[in-house]
Design a protein around this motif. Structure first.
Motif, PDB file in Angstrom:
ATOM      1  N   UNK A 161      38.733 -12.007 -13.528  1.00  0.00           N
ATOM      2  CA  UNK A 161      39.836 -11.489 -14.351  1.00  0.00           C
ATOM      3  C   UNK A 161      40.499 -10.286 -13.700  1.00  0.00           C
ATOM      4  N   UNK A 162      39.708  -9.533 -12.915  1.00  0.00           N
ATOM      5  CA  UNK A 162      40.245  -8.323 -12.293  1.00  0.00           C
ATOM      6  C   UNK A 162      40.941  -8.619 -10.971  1.00  0.00           C
ATOM      7  N   UNK A 163      40.813  -9.842 -10.487  1.00  0.00           N
ATOM      8  CA  UNK A 163      41.391 -10.195  -9.188  1.00  0.00           C
ATOM      9  C   UNK A 163      42.862 -10.591  -9.318  1.00  0.00           C
ATOM     10  N   UNK A 164      43.626 -10.278  -8.275  1.00  0.00           N
ATOM     11  CA  UNK A 164      45.011 -10.736  -8.216  1.00  0.00           C
ATOM     12  C   UNK A 164      45.052 -12.154  -7.667  1.00  0.00           C
ATOM     13  N   UNK A 165      46.289 -12.724  -7.639  1.00  0.00           N
ATOM     14  CA  UNK A 165      46.404 -14.116  -7.214  1.00  0.00           C
ATOM     15  C   UNK A 165      46.078 -14.299  -5.727  1.00  0.00           C
ATOM     16  N   UNK A 166      46.281 -13.235  -4.922  1.00  0.00           N
ATOM     17  CA  UNK A 166      46.052 -13.382  -3.480  1.00  0.00           C
ATOM     18  C   UNK A 166      44.734 -12.738  -3.035  1.00  0.00           C
ATOM     19  N   UNK A 167      43.957 -12.265  -4.000  1.00  0.00           N
ATOM     20  CA  UNK A 167      42.678 -11.632  -3.654  1.00  0.00           C
ATOM     21  C   UNK A 167      41.593 -12.683  -3.492  1.00  0.00           C
ATOM     22  N   UNK A 168      40.637 -12.358  -2.613  1.00  0.00           N
ATOM     23  CA  UNK A 168      39.534 -13.297  -2.366  1.00  0.00           C
ATOM     24  C   UNK A 168      38.203 -12.562  -2.492  1.00  0.00           C
ATOM     25  N   UNK A 169      37.216 -13.284  -3.001  1.00  0.00           N
ATOM     26  CA  UNK A 169      35.872 -12.702  -3.060  1.00  0.00           C
ATOM     27  C   UNK A 169      35.184 -13.039  -1.735  1.00  0.00           C
ATOM     28  N   UNK A 170      34.640 -12.008  -1.079  1.00  0.00           N
ATOM     29  CA  UNK A 170      33.979 -12.254   0.208  1.00  0.00           C
ATOM     30  C   UNK A 170      32.467 -12.335   0.057  1.00  0.00           C
ATOM     31  N   UNK A 171      31.910 -11.424  -0.726  1.00  0.00           N
ATOM     32  CA  UNK A 171      30.450 -11.420  -0.910  1.00  0.00           C
ATOM     33  C   UNK A 171      30.153 -11.151  -2.382  1.00  0.00           C
ATOM     34  N   UNK A 172      29.030 -11.721  -2.846  1.00  0.00           N
ATOM     35  CA  UNK A 172      28.600 -11.483  -4.225  1.00  0.00           C
ATOM     36  C   UNK A 172      27.139 -11.049  -4.201  1.00  0.00           C
ATOM     37  N   UNK A 173      26.860  -9.953  -4.933  1.00  0.00           N
ATOM     38  CA  UNK A 173      25.465  -9.522  -5.016  1.00  0.00           C
ATOM     39  C   UNK A 173      25.090  -9.435  -6.503  1.00  0.00           C
ATOM     40  N   UNK A 174      24.255 -10.339  -7.000  1.00  0.00           N
ATOM     41  CA  UNK A 174      23.891 -10.280  -8.417  1.00  0.00           C
ATOM     42  C   UNK A 174      22.641  -9.429  -8.644  1.00  0.00           C
ATOM     43  N   UNK A 175      22.648  -8.719  -9.768  1.00  0.00           N
ATOM     44  CA  UNK A 175      21.455  -7.963 -10.184  1.00  0.00           C
ATOM     45  C   UNK A 175      21.050  -8.539 -11.531  1.00  0.00           C
ATOM     46  N   UNK A 176      19.819  -9.060 -11.613  1.00  0.00           N
ATOM     47  CA  UNK A 176      19.381  -9.773 -12.814  1.00  0.00           C
ATOM     48  C   UNK A 176      18.287  -8.956 -13.512  1.00  0.00           C
ATOM     49  N   UNK A 177      18.461  -8.762 -14.818  1.00  0.00           N
ATOM     50  CA  UNK A 177      17.458  -8.052 -15.631  1.00  0.00           C
ATOM     51  C   UNK A 177      17.047  -8.965 -16.781  1.00  0.00           C
ATOM     52  N   UNK A 178      15.761  -9.087 -17.032  1.00  0.00           N
ATOM     53  CA  UNK A 178      15.273  -9.944 -18.116  1.00  0.00           C
ATOM     54  C   UNK A 178      14.586  -9.074 -19.167  1.00  0.00           C
ATOM     55  N   UNK A 179      14.958  -9.303 -20.423  1.00  0.00           N
ATOM     56  CA  UNK A 179      14.299  -8.616 -21.553  1.00  0.00           C
ATOM     57  C   UNK A 179      13.951  -9.677 -22.570  1.00  0.00           C
ATOM     58  N   UNK A 180      12.751 -10.210 -22.460  1.00  0.00           N
ATOM     59  CA  UNK A 180      12.368 -11.327 -23.345  1.00  0.00           C
ATOM     60  C   UNK A 180      13.223 -12.530 -23.038  1.00  0.00           C
ATOM     61  N   UNK A 181      13.905 -13.063 -24.076  1.00  0.00           N
ATOM     62  CA  UNK A 181      14.782 -14.202 -23.880  1.00  0.00           C
ATOM     63  C   UNK A 181      16.112 -13.786 -23.240  1.00  0.00           C
ATOM     64  N   UNK A 182      16.479 -12.522 -23.452  1.00  0.00           N
ATOM     65  CA  UNK A 182      17.787 -12.051 -23.012  1.00  0.00           C
ATOM     66  C   UNK A 182      17.817 -11.850 -21.491  1.00  0.00           C
ATOM     67  N   UNK A 183      18.862 -12.369 -20.885  1.00  0.00           N
ATOM     68  CA  UNK A 183      19.048 -12.189 -19.430  1.00  0.00           C
ATOM     69  C   UNK A 183      20.370 -11.458 -19.226  1.00  0.00           C
ATOM     70  N   UNK A 184      20.285 -10.344 -18.482  1.00  0.00           N
ATOM     71  CA  UNK A 184      21.500  -9.576 -18.169  1.00  0.00           C
ATOM     72  C   UNK A 184      21.780  -9.750 -16.682  1.00  0.00           C
TER      73      UNK A 184
END
Lengths: 95, 412
Positions: free
Chosen positions: B340-363
Motif C-alpha cells: 500500500x505504501x509503494x508507488x506504481x514504479x517502486x519495486x521490492x528488492x528484499x524482504x525480511x520477516x520477523x515472526x512472533x508467536x503468542x499462543x495461537x496468535x502470530x505476529x
C-alpha cells in the motif's frame, strides 16, 4: 481367291504391327461402365427398342441388351448409346 | 416426333446423309423422339417421303425461336433494357456514405464532404477520392489523415483526428525527496543538483534546485560554452528535471490467530461457435457444463470485413484452494501493508520477516528494502518566499538543512 488375300493381309498386319481396326475396318467399341457405349465403324441400325439395339457392322451384328436405351448421337461412322446396358453380344460374325 | 413403320431405316438414312440427330428415344409403339437443328429438319423431308414416316414438331427451343417470341413481346424487351439502363445508372452513383470518424468531428466532416461534392446521389465518375480527402484535410486543421474509398455504391470515409501533445507546465520548480532514502542514481537534466548519488536524503529535502547560478568566471563551462560573459553572477529560474532513483525501507505488520481457506476461480471453455454474419458455420465443444458452473459468453471478431466472429461459452467454477496457516495469513497482511505504501514504479528488492508467536496468535513484521523514484516537483515563485536570492548570492551545495525542504538560504 479372297481367303489367301485375307491370310496374307493378316500376316502383313502382324508383321508390321499395324492397327487391325483401321486396316480391316473393324468395329471399335468403347464401353464406359454399363451406362454408355461408343461404337465406331458401324453400318447402320437394324433394330431399335428401349430394351434392345441391334447394330450392323462389317463383320456381323452387335446386339446391345439393356433398359432405357437411347441413341445419344448417330453419325455416319459413329453411334453413341446410353442407358442401362446389361449385355453386348455378337451374332453371325464372320471372324 | 417421328412415327411410322420404318424408323430404323429413317435413322440410317439420316446418318448416311449426315443429318444431325441426337437424344433419340424410342417410345411405345412406332414413335421416335429425336432432336435436330432447323436446317436438319428441312433435310428430313425427302427421308419422310422415302420411308413413309411422319414427322411432327413437338417443341421448339433455342435462340431463333426465343428471338421470334421476343419480337411479339416487344414491351418485355423494352422493360428489360430499361431495367438494365436504370441499374447501370444507379450503380454509378453514391447511395451510402459510411463515416468512420470520432463523434465530435462528424458534423464538420459531413459539411466538408458535402462541400467537396460527396453527397448521396452524387455521380461516382465526377468524384475523385484523393481529391476529396485533400479538400477535407485542407479545410480543417483538426484532421491528421483522411481516407476516401468507393466500394460499389458506398463511399467509405475514414478520418483520423489530430491529437496535439499536451503543453507541459513551464513554471520553475525544484525537485524534492518524497521519502527518506538512499540515492542510487541522480542524473540532472535541468537545474542545479544539490545532493549526490550515494547520499542519504530526508523526506522533503531539496535534491535538484530550480535556481541556476552562473558565476562571472571564464572557467565556468556554461560561460565558456555559450560565450556569454557575465559582469556579475546571474541567476536563472528553470523547471528542474532529473532521473532520481533511491533505495528506501518500509515496514508492514500483520497478525492472525487462525488460518483461512483461499478460494480460486476456475474458468473453463465449454464451446466455441464460429459465425459468418449471423450464420453459424462451425461449432466445437470442449467440455460439458455442470450445474455448479456459472455460464458466461464472450464474443470477438476474427475478421471484421467478412463478419467472421467467434462466440465462446465459459463455465466459471469457484474452487477451494489450499488452506493457509495463521502465519501465512499474517504474512500476507503485512505484505499488503507494505504494498500500500509503494508507488506504481517502486519495486521490492528484499524482504525480511520477523515472526512472533503468542499462543495461537502470530505476529509478523516485514522489513522491505525497496527501490524506486524518490523525487517530486515542487513549484516556486522566483520573486517571493523563503530561499529567494539576490544577485551576487549563490547557494552553497554543502550547506544543507536537516529537513532539506529549503536548503538554499540567503547568506548573511
Amino acid at each position: 481367291m479372297k481367303a489367301p488375300v485375307k491370310k496374307v493381309g493378316k500376316a502383313l498386319v502382324e508383321l508390321l504391327e499395324l492397327p487391325r481396326d483401321i486396316v480391316f475396318d473393324l468395329p471399335r467399341m468403347v464401353l464406359s461402365g454399363n451406362n454408355q457405349l461408343i461404337m465406331e465403324n458401324h453400318k447402320g441400325i437394324i433394330e431399335y427398342s428401349p430394351g434392345k439395339i441391334r447394330v450392323n457392322t462389317r463383320l456381323g451384328e452387335v446386339v446391345i441388351h439393356g433398359s432405357g436405351l437411347t441413341i445419344v448421337t448417330i453419325l455416319p461412322e459413329e453411334i453413341t448409346i446410353s442407358g442401362r446396358i446389361s449385355a453386348v453380344s455378337f451374332g453371325d460374325w464372320g471372324v | 416426333m417421328v412415327t411410322g413403320p420404318g424408323l430404323e431405316k429413317f435413322l440410317n438414312l439420316a446418318s448416311q446423309r449426315s443429318i444431325p440427330l441426337w437424344n433419340i428415344k424410342r417410345l411405345q409403339g412406332d414413335v421416335l423422339i429425336v432432336t435436330t437443328r432447323v436446317g436438319g429438319f428441312r433435310q428430313l423431308h425427302p427421308l419422310v417421303r422415302r420411308t413413309g414416316c411422319r414427322v411432327k414438331i413437338k417443341r421448339k427451343a433455342g435462340l431463333p425461336f426465343f428471338l421470334a417470341q421476343l419480337r411479339r413481346r416487344w414491351a418485355l424487351c423494352a422493360g428489360a433494357l430499361l431495367c438494365l439502363a436504370a441499374a447501370y445508372m444507379l450503380a454509378g452513383q453514391i447511395w451510402f456514405i459510411q463515416l468512420d470518424c470520432p463523434g465530435k468531428l462528424q458534423a464538420d466532416v459531413k459539411k466538408e464532404l458535402a462541400r467537396a461534392g460527396l453527397v448521396i446521389g452524387a455521380d461516382k465518375d465526377k468524384l475523385d477520392p484523393n481529391e476529396i480527402a485533400e479538400k477535407l484535410l485542407a479545410a480543417s486543421d483538426k484532421l491528421a489523415w483522411v481516407g476516401v474509398e468507393f466500394h460499389g455504391t458506398m463511399a467509405r470515409v475514414r478520418v483520423v483526428p489530430k491529437i496535439m501533445p499536451q503543453q507541459g507546465d513551464t513554471r520553475p520548480c525544484h525537485l524534492v525527496a518524497t521519502r527518506d532514502a538512499e540515492l542510487i542514481h541522480l542524473i540532472v537534466y535541468e537545474g542545479q543538483g544539490m545532493v549526490e548519488a550515494g547520499e542519504m536524503v530526508k523526506k522533503g529535502q531539496l535534491l535538484v534546485s530550480g535556481r541556476v547560478f552562473y558565476k562571472p568566471d571564464e572557467t565556468n563551462p556554461l560561460v565558456r560554452d555559450t560565450g556569454r560573459e557575465f559582469a556579475e553572477p546571474q541567476v536563472e529560474f528553470v523547471r528542474a528535471s532529473a532521473f532520481v532513483e533511491g533505495r528506501f525501507w518500509l515496514e508492514g505488520y500483520g497478525e492472525a490467530a487462525q488460518g483461512q481457506v483461499d478460494k480460486q476461480v476456475k474458468r473453463t471453455v465449454l464451446e466455441r461457435h464460429y459465425y459468418l454474419g449471423s450464420v453459424r458455420i462451425w461449432k466445437k465443444t470442449f467440455a460439458k457444463a455442470t450445474p455448479q458452473m456459472k455460464i458466461e459468453r464472450n464474443e470477438r471478431y476474427l475478421y471484421q470485413p467478412l463478419k467472421l466472429r467467434i462466440v465462446e461459452r465459459y463455465g466459471i467454477l469457484e474452487q477451494q484452494q489450499k488452506e493457509l496457516t495463521a502465519e501465512e495469513v499474517a504474512r500476507q497482511l503485512a505484505l499488503s501493508q507494505v504494498r500500500q505504501q509503494l508507488g506504481s514504479r517502486d519495486k521490492i528488492e528484499k524482504i525480511k520477516p520477523i515472526i512472533l508467536r503468542e499462543g495461537n496468535l502470530v505476529r509478523v513484521k516485514i522489513l522491505a528494502e525497496c527501490r524506486g523514484p524518490v523525487a517530486v516537483e515542487k513549484p516556486f515563485q522566483p520573486g517571493e518566499g523563503e530561499g529567494e536570492y539576490s544577485i551576487g548570492q549563490e547557494p552553497d551545495p554543502t550547506n544543507r538543512t536537516e529537513s532539506g525542504t529549503e536548503p538554499l538560504r540567503p547568506q548573511g
